[in-house]
Design a protein around this motif. Structure first.
Motif, PDB file in Angstrom:
ATOM      1  N   LEU A   1       0.835  -1.199   0.000  1.00  0.00           N
ATOM      2  CA  LEU A   1       0.000   0.000   0.000  1.00  0.00           C
ATOM      3  C   LEU A   1       0.873   1.253   0.000  1.00  0.00           C
ATOM      4  CD1 LEU A   1      -2.911  -1.045   2.383  1.00  0.00           C
ATOM      5  CD2 LEU A   1      -2.888  -0.919  -0.118  1.00  0.00           C
ATOM      6  N   ILE A   2       1.976   1.208   0.780  1.00  0.00           N
ATOM      7  CA  ILE A   2       2.900   2.350   0.764  1.00  0.00           C
ATOM      8  C   ILE A   2       3.434   2.566  -0.645  1.00  0.00           C
ATOM      9  CG2 ILE A   2       5.156   3.170   1.561  1.00  0.00           C
ATOM     10  CD1 ILE A   2       4.586   1.882   4.251  1.00  0.00           C
ATOM     11  N   LEU A   3       3.858   1.471  -1.291  1.00  0.00           N
ATOM     12  CA  LEU A   3       4.396   1.599  -2.644  1.00  0.00           C
ATOM     13  C   LEU A   3       3.357   2.203  -3.587  1.00  0.00           C
ATOM     14  CD1 LEU A   3       6.338  -1.753  -3.248  1.00  0.00           C
ATOM     15  CD2 LEU A   3       7.248   0.481  -2.673  1.00  0.00           C
ATOM     16  N   VAL A   4       2.134   1.684  -3.498  1.00  0.00           N
ATOM     17  CA  VAL A   4       1.094   2.119  -4.431  1.00  0.00           C
ATOM     18  C   VAL A   4       0.703   3.571  -4.200  1.00  0.00           C
ATOM     19  CG1 VAL A   4      -1.353   1.825  -4.928  1.00  0.00           C
ATOM     20  CG2 VAL A   4       0.156  -0.133  -4.967  1.00  0.00           C
ATOM     21  N   LEU A   5       0.762   4.021  -2.955  1.00  0.00           N
ATOM     22  CA  LEU A   5       0.356   5.396  -2.686  1.00  0.00           C
ATOM     23  C   LEU A   5       1.491   6.389  -2.874  1.00  0.00           C
ATOM     24  CD1 LEU A   5      -1.956   4.840   0.403  1.00  0.00           C
ATOM     25  CD2 LEU A   5      -2.604   5.308  -1.964  1.00  0.00           C
ATOM     26  N   VAL A   6       2.694   6.040  -2.396  1.00  0.00           N
ATOM     27  CA  VAL A   6       3.763   7.040  -2.367  1.00  0.00           C
ATOM     28  C   VAL A   6       4.520   7.131  -3.694  1.00  0.00           C
ATOM     29  CG1 VAL A   6       5.836   7.788  -1.182  1.00  0.00           C
ATOM     30  CG2 VAL A   6       3.997   6.706   0.107  1.00  0.00           C
ATOM     31  N   VAL A   7       4.845   5.978  -4.285  1.00  0.00           N
ATOM     32  CA  VAL A   7       5.655   6.020  -5.510  1.00  0.00           C
ATOM     33  C   VAL A   7       4.959   6.811  -6.628  1.00  0.00           C
ATOM     34  CG1 VAL A   7       6.723   4.625  -7.322  1.00  0.00           C
ATOM     35  CG2 VAL A   7       6.947   3.935  -4.936  1.00  0.00           C
ATOM     36  N   PRO A   8       3.674   6.550  -6.899  1.00  0.00           N
ATOM     37  CA  PRO A   8       3.042   7.337  -7.971  1.00  0.00           C
ATOM     38  C   PRO A   8       2.998   8.835  -7.666  1.00  0.00           C
ATOM     39  CG  PRO A   8       1.735   5.400  -7.517  1.00  0.00           C
ATOM     40  CD  PRO A   8       2.772   5.483  -6.441  1.00  0.00           C
ATOM     41  N   VAL A   9       2.731   9.210  -6.412  1.00  0.00           N
ATOM     42  CA  VAL A   9       2.643  10.635  -6.093  1.00  0.00           C
ATOM     43  C   VAL A   9       4.004  11.308  -6.301  1.00  0.00           C
ATOM     44  CG1 VAL A   9       2.249  12.308  -4.260  1.00  0.00           C
ATOM     45  CG2 VAL A   9       0.721  10.358  -4.507  1.00  0.00           C
ATOM     46  N   LEU A  10       5.050  10.693  -5.739  1.00  0.00           N
ATOM     47  CA  LEU A  10       6.395  11.253  -5.896  1.00  0.00           C
ATOM     48  C   LEU A  10       6.790  11.340  -7.363  1.00  0.00           C
ATOM     49  CD1 LEU A  10       8.779   9.648  -3.230  1.00  0.00           C
ATOM     50  CD2 LEU A  10       8.176  12.043  -3.533  1.00  0.00           C
ATOM     51  N   THR A  11       6.562  10.234  -8.082  1.00  0.00           N
ATOM     52  CA  THR A  11       6.972  10.181  -9.485  1.00  0.00           C
ATOM     53  C   THR A  11       6.225  11.219 -10.303  1.00  0.00           C
ATOM     54  OG1 THR A  11       7.239   7.814  -9.170  1.00  0.00           O
ATOM     55  CG2 THR A  11       7.297   8.624 -11.413  1.00  0.00           C
ATOM     56  N   LEU A  12       4.929  11.325 -10.010  1.00  0.00           N
ATOM     57  CA  LEU A  12       4.101  12.274 -10.749  1.00  0.00           C
ATOM     58  C   LEU A  12       4.577  13.700 -10.533  1.00  0.00           C
ATOM     59  CD1 LEU A  12       1.391  11.868 -12.317  1.00  0.00           C
ATOM     60  CD2 LEU A  12       0.316  12.830 -10.310  1.00  0.00           C
ATOM     61  N   LEU A  13       4.824  14.060  -9.262  1.00  0.00           N
ATOM     62  CA  LEU A  13       5.246  15.422  -8.962  1.00  0.00           C
ATOM     63  C   LEU A  13       6.587  15.724  -9.621  1.00  0.00           C
ATOM     64  CD1 LEU A  13       4.214  15.791  -5.221  1.00  0.00           C
ATOM     65  CD2 LEU A  13       3.132  16.791  -7.238  1.00  0.00           C
ATOM     66  N   LEU A  14       7.545  14.815  -9.423  1.00  0.00           N
ATOM     67  CA  LEU A  14       8.862  15.047 -10.014  1.00  0.00           C
ATOM     68  C   LEU A  14       8.773  15.057 -11.536  1.00  0.00           C
ATOM     69  CD1 LEU A  14      11.063  12.847  -7.662  1.00  0.00           C
ATOM     70  CD2 LEU A  14      11.129  15.319  -7.879  1.00  0.00           C
ATOM     71  N   GLY A  15       7.994  14.139 -12.092  1.00  0.00           N
ATOM     72  CA  GLY A  15       7.868  14.048 -13.540  1.00  0.00           C
ATOM     73  C   GLY A  15       7.292  15.323 -14.136  1.00  0.00           C
ATOM     74  N   LEU A  16       6.221  15.834 -13.524  1.00  0.00           N
ATOM     75  CA  LEU A  16       5.607  17.066 -14.031  1.00  0.00           C
ATOM     76  C   LEU A  16       6.550  18.247 -13.891  1.00  0.00           C
ATOM     77  CD1 LEU A  16       1.906  16.977 -12.788  1.00  0.00           C
ATOM     78  CD2 LEU A  16       2.700  17.157 -15.147  1.00  0.00           C
ATOM     79  N   PHE A  17       7.210  18.295 -12.745  1.00  0.00           N
ATOM     80  CA  PHE A  17       8.137  19.383 -12.445  1.00  0.00           C
ATOM     81  C   PHE A  17       9.260  19.442 -13.491  1.00  0.00           C
ATOM     82  CE2 PHE A  17      11.902  20.731  -9.880  1.00  0.00           C
ATOM     83  CZ  PHE A  17      11.486  22.006  -9.572  1.00  0.00           C
ATOM     84  N   PHE A  18       9.928  18.309 -13.685  1.00  0.00           N
ATOM     85  CA  PHE A  18      11.053  18.311 -14.626  1.00  0.00           C
ATOM     86  C   PHE A  18      10.574  18.479 -16.059  1.00  0.00           C
ATOM     87  CE2 PHE A  18      13.182  15.837 -11.130  1.00  0.00           C
ATOM     88  CZ  PHE A  18      14.041  16.859 -10.786  1.00  0.00           C
ATOM     89  N   ALA A  19       9.438  17.868 -16.393  1.00  0.00           N
ATOM     90  CA  ALA A  19       8.945  17.995 -17.768  1.00  0.00           C
ATOM     91  C   ALA A  19       8.609  19.444 -18.073  1.00  0.00           C
ATOM     92  CB  ALA A  19       7.731  17.107 -17.983  1.00  0.00           C
ATOM     93  N   SER A  20       7.996  20.139 -17.102  1.00  0.00           N
ATOM     94  CA  SER A  20       7.633  21.522 -17.409  1.00  0.00           C
ATOM     95  C   SER A  20       8.878  22.398 -17.488  1.00  0.00           C
ATOM     96  CB  SER A  20       6.646  22.062 -16.379  1.00  0.00           C
ATOM     97  OG  SER A  20       7.302  22.262 -15.160  1.00  0.00           O
ATOM     98  N   MET A  21       9.879  22.087 -16.671  1.00  0.00           N
ATOM     99  CA  MET A  21      11.127  22.856 -16.782  1.00  0.00           C
ATOM    100  C   MET A  21      11.780  22.650 -18.134  1.00  0.00           C
ATOM    101  SD  MET A  21      13.087  22.623 -13.286  1.00  0.00           S
ATOM    102  CE  MET A  21      12.544  23.590 -11.920  1.00  0.00           C
ATOM    103  N   LEU A  22      11.747  21.403 -18.595  1.00  0.00           N
ATOM    104  CA  LEU A  22      12.405  21.102 -19.862  1.00  0.00           C
ATOM    105  C   LEU A  22      11.680  21.763 -21.025  1.00  0.00           C
ATOM    106  CD1 LEU A  22      13.317  17.340 -19.591  1.00  0.00           C
ATOM    107  CD2 LEU A  22      14.852  19.268 -19.707  1.00  0.00           C
ATOM    108  N   ASN A  23      10.358  21.809 -20.973  1.00  0.00           N
ATOM    109  CA  ASN A  23       9.609  22.201 -22.161  1.00  0.00           C
ATOM    110  C   ASN A  23       9.163  23.645 -22.179  1.00  0.00           C
ATOM    111  OD1 ASN A  23       9.334  19.639 -23.732  1.00  0.00           O
ATOM    112  ND2 ASN A  23       8.727  19.000 -21.679  1.00  0.00           N
ATOM    113  N   VAL A  24       8.857  24.189 -20.991  1.00  0.00           N
ATOM    114  CA  VAL A  24       8.412  25.575 -20.999  1.00  0.00           C
ATOM    115  C   VAL A  24       9.214  26.419 -20.030  1.00  0.00           C
ATOM    116  CG1 VAL A  24       6.088  25.127 -21.801  1.00  0.00           C
ATOM    117  CG2 VAL A  24       6.580  24.969 -19.378  1.00  0.00           C
TER     118      VAL A  24
END
Lengths: 312, 307
Positions: free
Chosen positions: B71-94
């Motif tokens: 349950l920890i994996l399912v809840l925490v990994v997606p949230v962390l990955t999503l936040l970091l992914g959006l953050f870096f993607a937006s820095m790279l693209n805009v």
């Protein structure tokens, strides 16, 4: 494509004295700082991603003494001997060969059978077409773990069949390859069916007029047209098969038959006792090389192929 | 087209359907039945015991640890990955310098994408081994401790893999590390398709970076985020290879890093309790289904259509 009439920025307007009139928001000193911060974060994650891997690669060239005393230092010389110990004493050579054999078979069969099934499902109308399609696609949501136990027994029992049994039991390359094929079918059929549907029908009809048989039409016309889809899917499946860990753990229990990822895991577990860390990292580099080469050559297609898996 | 159509269809469907049915479908069907037996695998007899295995799971403390960790994996990994992914993607693209009011990506964005994405193509075995040594004690690799010592944070040094409470969080970090790049590339593709003039209009209206990110970038890539989120949750349910390599078949010290996949594998292939293992497999199936549905519902939001 600039649609705005922004004044060109003068270098040195950063101390912002006066002249704020007409300045666009999002330019100037704050902007520069944010830009730097931006770059800093990006670089930081780049380092987080590369440094552990770079460290592992460097460790493959050290002596065990250097590794223990100064793991962060640069290797003083290049210890090629690590690679030969990994290749022969630690059995990585055998594992590598096993992986090559299994993946060659499984990739060929996956692409061939996947394309055949998808082609028929996409271009031919027959009773049960939808049923078979959803049978395949339904497999996308099933977790591998549920199948592990019965799969072990299916493979073991196939091994006691007359004549063909010797090729199909546990610890057989063909068994593992067929298991990979089965587990790759859902996505392969799903992806290629969508792809074959997009191909124009006029060419197929022309082929039929010219008296092509269904087989010739597939081999000579449709399959070559599907090449772009086939390539991204082949890359996707190659990486999936080459890196597979849990399926071989169940099927290949003989130490001579292990595949690379699995063999590395075993080696890692015993490395502490053998006190030969650098051979482990040399093995790791050997395992990493094929993937790295494929990635560097095909990085655009790999990124497109893997992300397409989510978006479809 | 009539001529010889059915023999052809049959010949083309038989190999894929046959292999799929034997090696994948039949195991899934058998699994449900095996989960209701006390089969040890090596006897020919298997007694039907109904839901006893499922009742036993309820009282199994180790399994509870594994479930909690999943349950920890399912809840925490997606949230962390999503936040970091959006953050870096937006820095790279805009995130680039807004020269002359134009919103651009940063310089070297494509190189960053190549580098970030690389863990995705690596075998989990390789990743597990590397991080096993990152978190190892100082005399066996242990680069994290060495680095901490070198920058004067020696007080933070720990025997990371010997502390039961840290284990699952270390797994969380390793999994997030390996997933982020994939989502940066995925979200980048979505951000590339946002028309530039939307950003330019926002810029002219004086919108700050943060507002632009929240009000423009995120809503416009939301569809992709939604799909990626579900896919990520299913990926995070696994964790098998990472735990197996970093912590071993028993889930590390006091079994504190156990996950369901490991528990299932252990029950089957070291305890030879195949009935119980199959029951854990069924639990995983149910969890995966529930998680996919919950995650799909959780992020539903009105669609934004690009003109």
């Amino acid at each position: 494509m600039t649609t705005t009439q922004a004044p060109p920025r003068v270098s040195g307007d950063s101390n912002g004295g006066g002249g704020n009139r007409g300045r666009l928001p999002g330019t100037g000193a704050g902007e520069k700082a944010i830009g730097l911060l931006n770059g800093g974060f990006l670089l930081f994650w780049g380092l987080i991603t590369t440094l552990p891997l770079l460290w592992a690669i460097l460790s493959a060239f050290k002596t065990n003494g250097e590794f223990r005393v100064d793991p962060l230092g640069m290797p003083t010389g290049v210890q090629w001997d690590n690679f030969s110990r990994a290749w022969s004493a630690a059995n990585i050579g055998q594992y590598f060969l096993n992986s090559v054999i299994v993946v060659t078979m499984s990739l060929t069969l996956t692409m061939l059978f996947g394309a055949m099934g998808a082609y028929v499902l996409a271009r031919y109308d027959f009773p049960g077409n939808r049923f078979i399609y959803y049978l395949f696609v339904g497999g996308l949501v099933l977790p591998v773990f549920l199948a592990l136990v019965p799969m072990f027994f299916v493979v073991r029992n196939l091994g006691s069949l007359p004549v063909v049994g010797q090729f199909l039991g546990l610890n057989s390359y063909l068994s593992l390859a067929l298991v990979y094929v089965a587990f790759s079918m859902p996505f392969t059929v799903f992806f290629l069916t969508a792809f074959f549907r997009t191909l124009p029908t006029s060419i197929a009809e022309a082929g039929i007029m010219d008296g092509c048989s269904h087989f010739t039409l597939f081999w000579k016309v449709m399959l070559p047209m599907a090449r772009p889809g086939m390539i991204s899917l082949a890359l996707f499946n190659f990486l999936g098969h080459w890196n597979q860990y849990v399926l071989p753990l169940v099927i290949m229990q003989d130490s001579d038959k292990k595949v690379l990822a699995q063999g590395l895991g075993t080696l890692a577990a015993s490395t502490g006792f053998r006190a030969d860390w650098t051979a482990l990292f040399a093995g790791l580099v050997i395992a990493l090389l094929p993937v790295l080469i494929v990635y560097i050559i095909f990085q655009k297609q790999v990124q497109a192929g893997l992300t397409a898996g989510v978006l479809k | 087209m009539r001529h010889g159509k059915y023999p052809f269809i049959l010949a083309f469907l038989l190999p894929p359907v046959g292999i799929y049915a034997i090696y994948m479908l039949s195991p899934y069907i058998q699994a449900i039945y095996i989960s209701m037996t006390d089969w040890s695998g090596f006897t020919s007899s298997q007694t039907f015991i109904g839901f006893d295995n499922y009742v036993a799971m309820w009282h199994d403390d180790q399994l509870r640890t594994a479930l909690r960790n999943n349950l920890i994996l399912v809840l925490v990994v997606p949230v962390l990955t999503l936040l970091l992914g959006l953050f870096f993607a937006s820095m790279l693209n805009v995130g680039g310098r807004r020269r002359g009011g134009a919103v651009t990506g940063v310089r070297g964005a494509s190189i960053y994408k190549v580098v970030y994405f690389f863990p995705q193509v690596l075998s989990v075995a390789i990743i597990g081994i590397v991080f096993k040594y990152v978190f190892a004690p100082e005399n066996a690799g242990g680069i994290l401790n060495r680095v901490l010592g070198a920058v004067g944070l020696g007080g933070l040094q720990r025997l990371w893999l010997a502390e039961p409470n840290y284990l699952i969080w270390i797994v969380v970090l390793v999994m997030t590390w390996s997933f982020v790049g994939f989502y940066v590339v995925l979200f980048s593709a979505a951000m590339q398709s946002i028309p530039r003039d939307i950003y330019e209009a926002a810029l002219l209206d004086g919108s700050s970076r943060l507002t632009t990110f929240r009000k423009i970038t995120v809503p416009l890539v939301w569809d992709t985020v939604q799909v990626g989120w579900v896919y990520m949750a299913i990926q995070a349910m696994d964790g098998f290879a990472t735990v197996h390599i970093m912590l071993g078949i028993n889930g590390g010290v006091q079994g504190a890093g156990d996950v369901l996949g490991i528990a299932m594998y252990r029950e089957a292939f070291s305890e030879a309790d195949f009935g119980y293992a199959a029951a854990i497999g069924v639990l995983m199936l149910i969890l995966t289904m529930v998680v996919s549905i919950v995650f799909m519902r959780g992020l539903r939001r009105e669609r934004v259509e690009l003109a």
